[in-house]
Design a protein around this motif. Sequence first.
Motif, short mmCIF file in Angstrom:
data_model
loop_
_atom_site.label_atom_id
_atom_site.label_comp_id
_atom_site.label_asym_id
_atom_site.label_seq_id
_atom_site.Cartn_x
_atom_site.Cartn_y
_atom_site.Cartn_z
N GLU A 114 0.94 -1.18 0.07
CA GLU A 114 -0.02 -0.18 -0.36
C GLU A 114 0.94 1.36 -0.08
OE1 GLU A 114 -3.87 2.05 2.17
OE2 GLU A 114 -3.30 0.14 2.69
N ARG A 156 -9.66 3.89 -3.55
CA ARG A 156 -9.57 2.58 -2.72
C ARG A 156 -10.99 1.91 -2.96
NH1 ARG A 156 -6.45 1.28 1.06
NH2 ARG A 156 -6.98 -0.35 2.50
N ARG A 202 1.19 4.32 -2.65
CA ARG A 202 1.17 5.69 -2.60
C ARG A 202 2.14 6.54 -2.80
NH1 ARG A 202 -3.28 6.90 1.38
NH2 ARG A 202 -3.95 5.06 2.37
N LEU A 244 -4.20 6.19 -4.38
CA LEU A 244 -4.67 6.00 -3.18
C LEU A 244 -4.48 7.41 -2.37
CD1 LEU A 244 -3.39 2.47 -1.98
CD2 LEU A 244 -5.63 3.18 -2.71
N PRO A 245 -5.55 7.67 -1.69
CA PRO A 245 -6.61 6.94 -1.45
C PRO A 245 -7.90 7.22 -2.15
CG PRO A 245 -6.60 8.96 -0.03
CD PRO A 245 -5.27 8.77 -1.01
#
Length: 89
Positions: free
Chosen positions: A20, A35, A24, A31-32
């Motif tokens: 994750e 999502r 990013r 992201l976010p």
Amino acid sequence: MTTLPCPYLNTEVELTDEREQHIRDKHPELLPAYRTQLIQTVADPDEIRRDSRFPNSLLFSHWFPGVKGVNLSLLWLSLIQLPLNGIGL
């Protein structure tokens, strides 16, 4: 770590904290903001294929009308790395 339902594989897949953070850092447009679409792509893909560069990886893609300039299929390059024995694509 987040687990995502994946009916195609009949299991859940893990989105690790490291992956994750990679998304990013390398793909900040995803992201976010996307999502929900990421989760939907794993749950209900339009297409699944093997990655030609990484044979033990699967690429899940889903078309989201109105989402421009974002390729969610590339997101799964590093997320889905499995022993693909018995998974025919």
